[in-house]
Motif scaffolding. Structure first.
Motif, PDB file in Angstrom:
ATOM      1  N   SER A 271      32.572  36.697  33.136  1.00  0.00           N
ATOM      2  CA  SER A 271      32.323  38.001  32.698  1.00  0.00           C
ATOM      3  C   SER A 271      33.177  39.019  33.281  1.00  0.00           C
ATOM      4  CB  SER A 271      30.818  38.299  33.098  1.00  0.00           C
ATOM      5  OG  SER A 271      30.447  39.606  32.750  1.00  0.00           O
TER       6      SER A 271
ATOM      7  N   ASN B 185      32.302  41.805  34.082  1.00  0.00           N
ATOM      8  CA  ASN B 185      30.926  42.404  35.239  1.00  0.00           C
ATOM      9  C   ASN B 185      31.268  41.717  36.306  1.00  0.00           C
ATOM     10  OD1 ASN B 185      28.492  43.236  36.670  1.00  0.00           O
ATOM     11  ND2 ASN B 185      28.453  44.614  34.892  1.00  0.00           N
TER      12      ASN B 185
ATOM     13  N   ASP C 214      29.331  41.887  38.936  1.00  0.00           N
ATOM     14  CA  ASP C 214      28.025  41.359  39.570  1.00  0.00           C
ATOM     15  C   ASP C 214      27.553  40.204  38.947  1.00  0.00           C
ATOM     16  OD1 ASP C 214      27.809  43.725  41.078  1.00  0.00           O
ATOM     17  OD2 ASP C 214      26.911  44.940  39.606  1.00  0.00           O
TER      18      ASP C 214
END
Length: 1669
Positions: free
Chosen positions: A1053, A1055, A1057
């Motif tokens: 991903s 992202n 996080d």
């Protein structure tokens, strides 16, 4: 009385019911003498005894007292004179003989006397002193007990009977019925029950009324309980005959002794009974009891012990019922129950007044009480009965018929009780009442529900009845299987489902302008009840499934094939249902279009095509439309007439009266309205009747029967049509049929009888064939009175039809199918699921009433359960998705509409996931999506205004939502959600895969949210991974196939996080997983660790990659001893890291890799052997990283060490036989970043395929991808390994080696670094190859021709250095190994040299042409010399000789190489003086190969043909060089084109080298004695010609530089001539020497003159040749 001696009496059990009902009795009964005397004296002391009408009573009482006193005195004398060992009959006072006074007292008109008498009788019976089993003296055909019961019941003469007397009567009746000694049966029992019934109806005292009803209830319950117990005893008793014999012998012995003692007072003759005889009798008696004979539960009295004697006074066990059914009663209790039940049914069947009935009237109370008693009986009766049992027969004959009247009663209490009875019949007796239940459902239940005029109360009660029926799970299944799946029965279940669907979707009752509120309330109640019924249907299916499964599980006798058989039966029922549907479709179409309907039935095979088949179908199929059938049969079409004839011919009218025959005929169909059709039918009927009755003497011919039948039909119409006002009289009818019998009259009594019969009983079709009355106006527009009249008319029609059908079904028996397998549930649910789903969905969506939507949710629960357990995917998905929609969690901006029912839908969906998880499959997505959205919704209230804005919710709505969702935050919901994930470990192997797939799908949707991805489900994935890690490997593998892909997506991903969370989860899971270890040859670790590999390869984030390296490094450090197949993933991860430009990642990854190779590999090689190719691949990637030379060199060193490991652990490789079977698979393809290499691995040895080949492939990869210093080092290591360990290689392996090595010479893919590559790497490789071949020549000899091709390819590239290297390598190869060459090898070698010669020949051009087609330094392919191979195959477009200068250099190099091979490198040096051998030495050496022995290098290994071809090439090359040197213009043009050097080039060296080598070979051939004589002259001419050419060219040279270059040629020529043998020398002839004389004219160096002198001197002094050679 106090002084009277007490008489010993037999102890009898007390009657506890009487004591509990009417007060307490003494614990010990009083002495009978005292009690009798006191009772008689009490009657005598009554003041009414003095009345005249009581005189007889008084006299009877006094006589009884006297007789009693006499018996007491006699007893006292006997007991004082003798002592009996056993008590005699005088010890037992039986009050039967003293009953007469009490009978008279009961007939008295004094209430006190009557009450006293009845009370005394009750106590005597209760204490066991009044038995009444002896015949009545006044009527020997009856027993005394019958007279006793009659006496007790006689005082009740109607409502005016004294209340106390009434109470004493019903009390005593109960005592009599419940007594264990006084057995009352048959008509006496009926009399007792009828009296209680009458007291209840007639008494005005409420206490007496309620008491009478209670006692009646007890009485009837006792009667049927006695029968039930008797049935259970008959079915279950297992008696030990020996024990029975012993007990019976003792009992009879005592009885005989007592009886003999009693007889001694009357007769002195003793009675002797032998024990064997008694035993035999008792054994027979016991046997008869076991076999189901008649027996009484209480022993007979002492004075009448004979079973035969008792049987004489009992009703006959076999009797014929009033309806004609022969009944066989197995016990008196059975007959009693039958009689009582029949009476109750008849009482309930009595008609009520049509109007003005009062609910407190006797008729109504009688009907209600009888229905109550019937309901009591059927409710409490539970014993299994046979189909022919009298009680079952009574239910068929009386109860079912009575219910057809009461179940359509307009009086609600009657209606309600009747349906309650029907419910009990369905639930308990449906096995015996198949036809009756069908009639009741079809004609009453369904008719009432479908009727628009039925009142609300009736429909409400019917719905309750259906609800009660559906409470029994087996009833629901049995109804569907026995009716809906029966070809000729009505679709009961389907009809009920359709009706319930309409009701539950919105009930519409009778409308009234003033009852709108009431209307809405009724609608709600009916809708709720309809939903309840639907829920119970589904709940019944679930319960049936669970019960059957539980029963099957406990029954150890069930065979393994029972399930398959039951499933087959289930499929058969589905097939029957389909067939039935087809039949019904045909029948329905027949009613509209007879021909098409018949054709459809014939198409499906239900009806034949012959008239007889069609007629037979018309006879047996009752569902055909009777009007259409009549029209079809009366049609004039020929085929229709044939069918009609066949139809009528199938009637049997033999010995049937004419009118009855006509009734039977017209009972099957409705006569058509057309006269011609009627005429055809009557004509055939008359013919058939006369045919069946040929001996009848009434009709002269069929014409008479025809006319009479027509007249009867007209009479029926006339008498019973309301439109005919003036009815036909009997006389008119008689006159109308006169003279029809062949001009004679029919008997008048016969015709009169027909008229009377028709007048009373109309000819009409049987019940059910006519339609129900219809209301011709809208129900809302008719008046209340009209509606009431229509309702009564409709109920009457329903009752008549049902009554007729029920009577017809009374004596019919149809086999009832008992369902015993859960597979029968499937077709039921298939029929019901759609209406149920629609009803639940509508109710849940449209109603906010809690009662309604809770029923809907419960229905969803059961519907999903059934669909799940039967794996019905479509149905399950429909229910779950509908329920999911009602959660409102899936819809956008729907949270503002959240209500309590939606919250409960959420809870239910979660509950389904907990309880039915094994069956949800793809529906797991809906459950988990709901949980995900629920978690999001719960965040709304805690995330501030931002979340409100996202969902477009205002503050007020937010408050409402929070209140609703607060229920979802309670502990139960949280626990349920947690149970779904924690309980995943208990899911089946198939279910967990679906669960995990749905979980990953929902998680991906969460992660795909733009802006704020959620990780709720990702966290749950981690949790369930821990929960399920203990599963068996095959299940865990399937789970991880899904989760691994999900972690791949999460780890990649954008992202950070999300990716970091995924990696951290993977780290934890992998740590946990690796702790389990792995056995050899498994690959689960590899699959588990693959996400690290994918994430490392696809996520370019530095932090993410760094985290992957850290995770993998930690795994290696912590669990290296447990890693097996996971090593592959580790090396792949590090291989990706090897391409990093960041030094920290590179160094970290390489440090771990180096530790693995250096420390783990040597000590645990057996564990990492499967990942060896990946390890070498990883090292090659590090070596190819050009950012750190030290890392590259160290990686190559580690690869070198791996080669030693392969050699050391060869046996470990070969222990795995995956690749040892020949031809086990296709060639393996190894792909590098720049090339792909296909290897065959013909012998499929694992050590080669996974060991050596991996090393060579990766070293080649380094060579092809790295910079020069790394490439050089890798190339050195490659050939070092090959040279060092090649001795162990197999032939097939060498093929693969050379495929790899020769990739170095694939020049077309080199790109801009081609020049450098050819100068460095190719040169290095060529010499290394020669070293390898020389080292392992015996093994590699077959590969030399291939190597020659590579050499030729290198020469063609146009690189001067590469060409020289290639020719040098060729020379070294031949010089080093030529002695081992076979002839074929020499052929290849010479052929290669010749090809080199030819490809480098220069073609000269005119002044107007470019030299040799040169353009911009490139040689045209079209004009390039060919070696016989097509241009496209021999040369690539960029692999051609680039200039003539290069070609000349190649020519010179190849000439030098030939010379070096044949004569050594020093052959071109100027030779010194030579000496020849003496003639003696020559003579000694005749025949020896002297020249061959003295010939240096490889000359002796070449044939004459080889040498001749080489000479030809050399001379051609010489001619080319000579021509070029002599043409200054050509040299100038070549210089301008190539721009090499400061002056135009020349090829002097090539000129004299070629002639030098050619002459040297010719002289050796000429001197070689191996040459055949036939070639000698040719060789001599060739030699002489070549020498002359050389001398001519030399003499013509004027340049000192060129002459000095030719010096070695002339010197070699003169020396070779001088060294010839005498014969060969002399054979040269004078012209040869004359040509040599030209050297005399030129100025030659001293060395030439000296050599010339020697030759001339020898020529002058040598003798002539001995012979011509």
């Amino acid at each position: 009385m106090s002084n009277v001696h007490r008489i010993q009496v037999e102890k009898k059990p007390h009657l506890s019911p009487s004591s509990s009902t009417f007060g307490s009795h003494p614990k010990r009964p009083p002495p009978v003498d005292m009690f009798l005397k006191t009772s008689l004296e009490g009657i005598l002391n009554d003041k009414d005894i003095k009345r005249k009408e009581n005189a007889q009573l008084k006299k009877a009482c006094e006589g009884a007292i006297e007789q009693l006193n006499a018996e007491i005195e006699l007893h006292q004398r006997q007991t004082s004179s003798t002592t009996q060992p056993l008590p005699n009959s005088n010890d037992y006072i039986v009050a039967d003989g003293y009953f007469y006074p009490f009978e008279l007292a009961c007939q008295s008109k004094s209430p006190r006397i009557v009450a006293t008498a009845i009370d005394v009788i009750g106590k005597l019976i209760s204490y066991g002193h009044l038995i009444g089993d002896s015949p009545d003296a006044s009527n020997p055909d009856t027993l005394l007990i019958d007279r006793i019961v009659e006496s007790v019941c006689y005082p009740f003469q109607g409502p005016h009977t004294d209340d106390e007397v009434q109470l004493r009567i019903i009390r005593t009746v109960l005592i009599v019925v419940l007594s264990n000694t006084a057995k009352v049966h048959d008509h006496a029992l009926l009399r007792a029950v009828r009296t209680c019934f009458d007291i209840y109806l007639a008494s005005k005292n409420k206490v007496n009324t309620s008491t009478a009803k209670g006692i009646l209830t007890q009485t009837i319950s006792h009667i049927f309980n006695a029968m039930e117990k008797q049935e259970q005893m008959d079915q279950n008793v297992e008696l030990d005959l020996d024990e029975m014999v012993v007990k019976s012998v003792l009992d009879n012995l005592i009885n005989q002794v007592v009886q003999s003692t009693s007889n001694s007072t009357k007769d002195s003759t003793p009675v002797s009974v032998s024990v064997p005889q008694i035993a035999e009798n008792e054994r027979s008696s016991a046997s008869s009891m076991v076999n189901g004979g008649i027996h009484s539960p209480a022993p007979p009295p002492v004075s009448h012990l004979s079973v035969e004697g008792l049987a004489e006074h009992l009703p006959s066990p076999s009797a014929v019922d009033e309806a004609g059914a022969k009944l066989d009663f197995q016990s008196p209790e059975e007959k009693d129950a039958y009689l009582i039940f029949r009476s109750l049914c008849k009482l309930s069947a009595k008609a009520l007044p049509s109007e003005g009935i009062d609910k407190n009237s006797t008729e109504m109370r009688s009907k209600l009480l009888s229905l109550d008693m019937i309901l009591l009986v059927v409710q409490n009766f539970n014993a299994p009965l046979s189909d022919q049992h009298s009680f079952v027969v009574a239910i068929r004959l009386y109860l079912c018929v009575a219910l057809t009247q009461n179940a359509v009663s307009p009086y609600i209490p009657v209606f309600e009780k009747s349906l309650a009875i029907f419910v009990q019949l369905v639930n308990k007796f449906r096995v015996h009442l198949k036809r009756q239940i069908e009639v009741f459902f079809k004609e009453i239940i369904i008719s009432i529900l479908e009727s628009s005029s039925s009142i609300f109360e009736q429909k409400w009660i019917v719905m309750h009845a259906i609800s009660k029926i559906f409470d029994d799970a087996t009833s629901v299944v049995d109804i569907y299987i026995n009716y809906d799946c029966h070809l000729t029965s009505a679709n009961i279940f389907e009809s009920l489902v359709n009706i319930l669907s309409k009701i539950s979707s919105g009930y519409v009752g009778e409308s009234s302008p003033n009852a709108t509120v009431l209307q809405r309330e009724r609608e709600k109640k009916m809708r709720e009840l309809g939903l309840e019924c639907f829920v119970k249907v589904l709940q019944s299916l679930v319960t049936f499934y669970d019960e059957v499964n539980e029963t099957k599980g406990k029954d150890n006798s069930i065979r393994g094939d029972d399930t398959d058989e039951a499933m087959t039966n289930g499929s058969n029922y589905e097939h029957l249902k389909q067939q039935k549907g087809k039949i019904e479709s045909g029948i329905e179409l027949f009613a509209k279009k007879p021909k098409q309907g018949l054709a459809l039935l014939q198409e499906h095979g239900f009806v034949g095509t012959e008239p007889e088949d069609i007629a037979r179908f018309y006879h047996v199929e009752e569902r055909l439309d009777k009007t259409v059938l009549g029209d079809y049969l009366g049609d004039g079409d020929d085929f229709h007439k044939k069918v009609m004839y066949a139809y009528i011919d199938q009637f049997d009218f033999a010995d049937v009266p004419f009118l009855q025959a006509l009734r039977n005929f017209l009972d099957k169909f409705r006569l058509p309205g057309e006269a011609q059709k009627i005429d055809r039918l009557m004509e055939k009927f008359a013919s058939r009747y006369c045919e069946c009755n040929p001996t009848q003497n009434i009709f002269a011919s069929a014409d008479t029967a025809y006319v009479l039948s027509y007249a009867v039909i007209m009479l029926t119409t006339d008498l019973h049509s309301p439109q005919v006002r003036k009815k036909m009289t009997k006389e008119e009818f008689i006159r109308s049929v006169r003279g029809i019998n062949d001009q004679n009259d029919l008997p008048e009594d016969f015709v009169s009888g027909i008229y009377d019969d028709i007048a009373v009983n109309e000819i009409k079709m049987k019940a059910g064939a006519t339609g129900k009355p219809k209301l011709n106006a809208d129900i809302a527009s008719v008046s209340y009175r009209q509606l009431k009249q229509f309702q009564n008319l409709e109920l009457e029609s329903i009752s008549q039809t049902a009554h007729a059908l029920m009577e017809a079904a009374s004596l019919a028996h149809v086999e009832f199918t008992t369902v015993n397998h859960y597979e029968h549930v499937r077709p039921i649910f298939l029929r019901a699921w759609t209406p149920c789903l629609a009803a639940f969905s509508i109710g849940l969506q449209s109603s906010d009433d809690e009662d309604i939507w809770r029923w809907c949710l419960e229905g969803f629960r059961h519907g999903i359960r059934v669909a799940c357990v039967f794996r019905m995917v479509t149905q399950r998905d429909a229910y779950v998705q509908a329920l999911t929609r009602f959660t409102l969690l899936m819809a956008k901006n729907a949270l503002s509409e959240m209500k309590a029912k939606n919250v409960e839908s959420i809870k239910l969906l979660i509950t389904i996931g907990v309880e039915d998880g094994d069956f949800l499959e793809d529906c797991w997505y809906d459950v988990l999506k709901c949980i995900s959205q629920l978690e999001l919704a719960q965040l709304i209230g805690t995330s501030g205004p931002g979340m409100q804005k996202v969902f477009n919710i205002d503050d007020k709505t937010m408050h409402t939502i929070q209140e609703c969702l607060s229920e979802t935050n309670n502990q139960s919901v949280v626990v349920a959600v947690d149970r779904i994930f924690q309980g995943s470990s208990r899911l089946s192997g198939e279910a967990i895969v679906h669960f995990v797939r749905a979980l990953a799908r929902v998680s991906l949707e969460e992660l795909a949210l733009s802006g704020a991805p959620r990780m709720f489900m990702l966290q749950k994935i981690v949790e369930i991974s821990f929960y399920n890690m203990g599963r068996i490997r095959i299940e865990w593998s399937m789970i991880w196939n899904i989760l691994g892909e999900h972690f791949n997506a999460a780890g990649c991903s954008d992202n950070s996080d999300v990716s970091h969370f995924a990696l951290d989860a993977l780290r934890q899971l992998s740590t946990k997983f690796l702790e389990k270890g792995e056995l050899p040859n498994f690959r689960l670790q590899k699959e588990f660790l693959r996400p690290f590999e994918v994430i490392m390869d696809n996520n370019i984030s530095h932090d993410c990659r760094e985290m992957v390296i850290a995770c993998v490094t930690h795994m290696v450090q912590a669990h290296a001893g447990r890693i097996r197949s996971g090593w592959k993933n580790i090396f792949i991860v590090f291989a990706v890291a090897a391409n990093e430009s960041r030094q920290d990642l590179l160094e970290s990854a390489f440090a771990t890799t180096s530790d693995i190779i250096s420390k783990i590999f040597p000590n645990h090689f057996s564990e990492v052997i499967d990942s060896f190719p990946e390890a070498v691949k990883c090292l090659s990637e590090f070596a190819c990283n050009n950012t750190n030379d030290d890392t590259s060199m160290e990686a190559i060193r580690l690869i070198r060490s791996c080669a030693e490991l392969v050699r050391r652990y060869t046996d470990l490789f070969d222990t795995d036989t995956d690749l040892t079977s020949p031809g086990s698979g296709p060639p393996s393809t190894y792909t590098s970043p720049t090339h792909s290499i296909t290897v065959t691995s013909a012998d499929n040895h694992r050590v080669w395929a996974k060991g050596w080949l991996s090393i060579f492939i990766q070293l080649w990869s380094i060579i092809s991808r790295s910079k020069l210093d790394v490439r050089t080092r890798s190339l050195t290591v490659l050939f070092e390994i090959i040279k060092t360990y090649g001795r162990d290689f197999r032939p097939a392996w060498w093929t693969d080696v050379f495929k790899i090595v020769f990739k170095i010479f694939k020049f077309s893919s080199l790109g801009p670094n081609k020049t450098e590559w050819m100068v460095t790497t190719c040169n290095h490789a060529l010499f290394s190859i020669v070293d390898v071949i020389s080292e392992h020549f015996k093994q590699l000899a077959p590969h030399v021709p291939t190597f020659y091709e590579q050499l030729f390819l290198c020469i063609q590239q146009g690189s001067e250095q590469l060409a020289r290297a290639a020719i040098d390598v060729l020379e070294n190869l031949v010089v080093s190994n030529g002695k081992q060459f076979d002839p074929e090898m020499w052929d290849c070698t010479v052929e290669l040299i010749i090809r080199i010669f030819k490809c480098s020949i220069i073609t000269f051009f005119s002044e107007d042409e470019e030299p040799n087609g040169v353009e911009n330094g490139q040689t045209s392919p079209e004009k390039s010399p060919a070696d016989g191979t097509p241009r496209g195959k021999a040369l690539d477009t960029d692999c051609v000789l680039t200039s003539p200068i290069t070609r000349i250099i190649i020519q010179l190099e190849v000439v030098d190489a030939v010379t070096g091979v044949l004569f050594g490198k020093d052959a071109f040096k100027v030779e010194g003086p030579v000496s020849r051998r003496s003639p003696d030495e020559e003579s000694d050496s005749v025949g020896n190969n002297d020249w061959a022995e003295r010939a240096p290098q490889m000359y002796e290994y070449l044939t004459q043909d080889h040498l001749s071809r080489l000479i030809t090439c050399l001379l051609e090359s010489h001619t080319m060089a000579r021509t070029f040197n002599s043409n200054s213009k050509q040299r100038e043009m070549l210089w301008k084109a190539a721009l090499r050097g400061k002056t135009p080039p020349n090829v002097i060296k090539l000129e004299w080298h070629t002639i030098h080598t050619a002459l040297n070979i010719l002289f050796h051939l000429y001197a070689d004695t191996r040459i055949p004589e036939k070639h000698f002259d040719e060789l001599k001419k060739w030699l002489i010609h070549s020498v002359n050419v050389a001398l001519t060219e030399y003499v013509s040279i004027r340049s000192e530089q060129q002459r000095s270059a030719w010096l070695s040629v002339i010197q070699m020529m003169l020396n070779r001539t001088y060294e010839l043998s005498d014969d060969r020398f002399a054979a040269l002839g004078t012209p040869f020497f004359v040509n040599l004389a030209e050297l005399v004219e030129t100025e030659e160096p001293q060395i030439i003159r000296a050599a010339l002198k020697r030759v001339v001197a020898r020529a002058l002094t040598s003798p002539p040749p001995h012979h011509r050679i």
